[in-house]
Design an enzyme around this catalytic site. Structure first.
Site, PDB file in Angstrom:
ATOM      1  N   LEU A 171      27.744 -45.546 -48.090  1.00  0.00           N
ATOM      2  CA  LEU A 171      26.789 -45.122 -47.065  1.00  0.00           C
ATOM      3  C   LEU A 171      25.588 -44.424 -47.680  1.00  0.00           C
ATOM      4  CD1 LEU A 171      29.285 -43.674 -44.415  1.00  0.00           C
ATOM      5  CD2 LEU A 171      28.441 -46.025 -44.637  1.00  0.00           C
ATOM      6  N   ASP A 189      28.256 -32.093 -58.352  1.00  0.00           N
ATOM      7  CA  ASP A 189      29.411 -32.043 -57.457  1.00  0.00           C
ATOM      8  C   ASP A 189      29.027 -31.187 -56.251  1.00  0.00           C
ATOM      9  OD1 ASP A 189      31.778 -31.457 -56.135  1.00  0.00           O
ATOM     10  OD2 ASP A 189      32.917 -31.027 -57.953  1.00  0.00           O
ATOM     11  N   SER A 226      33.238 -38.456 -38.979  1.00  0.00           N
ATOM     12  CA  SER A 226      34.058 -39.668 -38.964  1.00  0.00           C
ATOM     13  C   SER A 226      34.767 -39.738 -37.631  1.00  0.00           C
ATOM     14  CB  SER A 226      35.096 -39.628 -40.099  1.00  0.00           C
ATOM     15  OG  SER A 226      36.074 -40.650 -39.945  1.00  0.00           O
ATOM     16  N   TYR A 277      41.671 -35.051 -44.437  1.00  0.00           N
ATOM     17  CA  TYR A 277      40.443 -35.777 -44.128  1.00  0.00           C
ATOM     18  C   TYR A 277      40.002 -35.512 -42.691  1.00  0.00           C
ATOM     19  CZ  TYR A 277      37.140 -39.665 -43.825  1.00  0.00           C
ATOM     20  OH  TYR A 277      36.002 -40.428 -43.650  1.00  0.00           O
ATOM     21  N   LYS A 284      36.519 -33.593 -41.520  1.00  0.00           N
ATOM     22  CA  LYS A 284      35.500 -34.251 -40.711  1.00  0.00           C
ATOM     23  C   LYS A 284      35.349 -33.602 -39.338  1.00  0.00           C
ATOM     24  CE  LYS A 284      34.191 -37.251 -43.738  1.00  0.00           C
ATOM     25  NZ  LYS A 284      32.833 -37.174 -44.333  1.00  0.00           N
TER      26      LYS A 284
END
Length: 278
Positions: free
Chosen positions: A17, A60, A166, A179, A183
């Site tokens: 993306l 990072d 997400s 995850y 998100k």
């Protein structure tokens, strides 16, 4: 907000993306600082045909020092960026427990994986936003870059932030605890940040993609990929990075888009496959 001749920063810029967003911004006439981990993908980005308008910077996003150095480089090279698109992220399964292969005993999951996912996806997003917003506010205070108030009752539009959430923020599957939590945090930051930064003329939004063809998609087992795509009403395929970038462009250019999380998912609502109880 006009993209042409504007300075932009994109994280996770070397692939997926992020790379699609970099290509879109360059095509629209922006100067783009693309930040990603050092490695072959970032080296490839640095060889982009439009090198005069691109800075490929290693870093990072979870490191305060790395991002401070990257933003200092952007400021010293071009000036104050007015567009920030955060695409850096990792999947990272984090089941609550696992079975020890040697003994067969159930043991708690080590914390390192969970911390890494939260550190990159959530903390890393905040890390870049704090530097981006502070740079714009300071430039406005000093009357730089045409960003001063110029006596207006309302602040001029100074900047736009687009973060990547997400659909997992709402419908994460099992083993996606880290995850999904990361998100959901990105999604939940959107409105309070939009309210906080409104007085400085900075808009904040998030995109919540469904299944897209990225590096994350590549590491998912084939049968899981098929199941995910079978659940997409239309179009029945994974999304493309240029479609994500197209939506990012629309959010950048539309001044009324602020404080919202926009799903871009083909109307999918992820469902958990049923397994027999143990």
């Amino acid at each position: 907000m006009q993209i042409q001749n504007t300075i932009a920063v994109v994280t996770g810029a070397a692939s997926g993306l992020g790379r699609g967003t970099v290509d879109m911004l360059l095509a629209q006439g922006a100067r783009v600082a693309g930040i990603d981990l050092a490695g072959p993908a970032l080296d490839t980005l640095a060889q982009h045909p439009n090198t005069s308008a691109l800075l490929a910077l290693p870093g990072d996003v979870s490191s305060a020092a790395d991002m401070e150095a990257a933003f200092a480089r952007v400021h010293s090279t071009w000036g104050v960026p007015r567009i920030l698109v955060n695409c850096a992220g990792v999947l990272g399964p984090a089941r609550v427990f696992q079975r020890d292969k040697a003994t067969g005993r159930v043991v708690p999951r080590p914390m390192a994986v969970f911390r890494r996912v939260i550190g990159i996806n959530l903390t890393g997003t905040f890390n870049t936003m704090r530097l981006f917003a502070a740079g714009l506010a300071q430039a406005a205070q000093e009357g730089q870059e045409g960003l001063a108030d110029d006596g207006q009752e309302q602040p001029p539009e100074r900047g736009v932030i687009i973060n990547t959430a997400s659909v997992a923020a709402y419908e994460a599957l099992s083993a996606q605890t880290a995850y999904g939590a990361s998100k959901a945090g990105v999604a939940s930051m959107t409105l309070p940040l939009a309210r906080e930064l409104a007085r400085y003329g900075i808009r904040v939004m998030a995109l919540a993609p469904g299944t897209f063809e990225t590096g994350m998609y590549g590491v998912i087992p084939e049968h899981t990929r098929r199941a995910l795509i079978d659940d997409v009403p239309f179009p029945p395929r994974p999304g493309r990075s240029d479609e994500f970038a197209h939506m990012a462009r629309a959010l950048i250019e539309n001044q009324m888009m602020n404080g919202s999380v926009v799903r871009i998912d083909g109307a999918v609502r992820m469902r958990e496959p049923m397994h027999p109880p143990r």
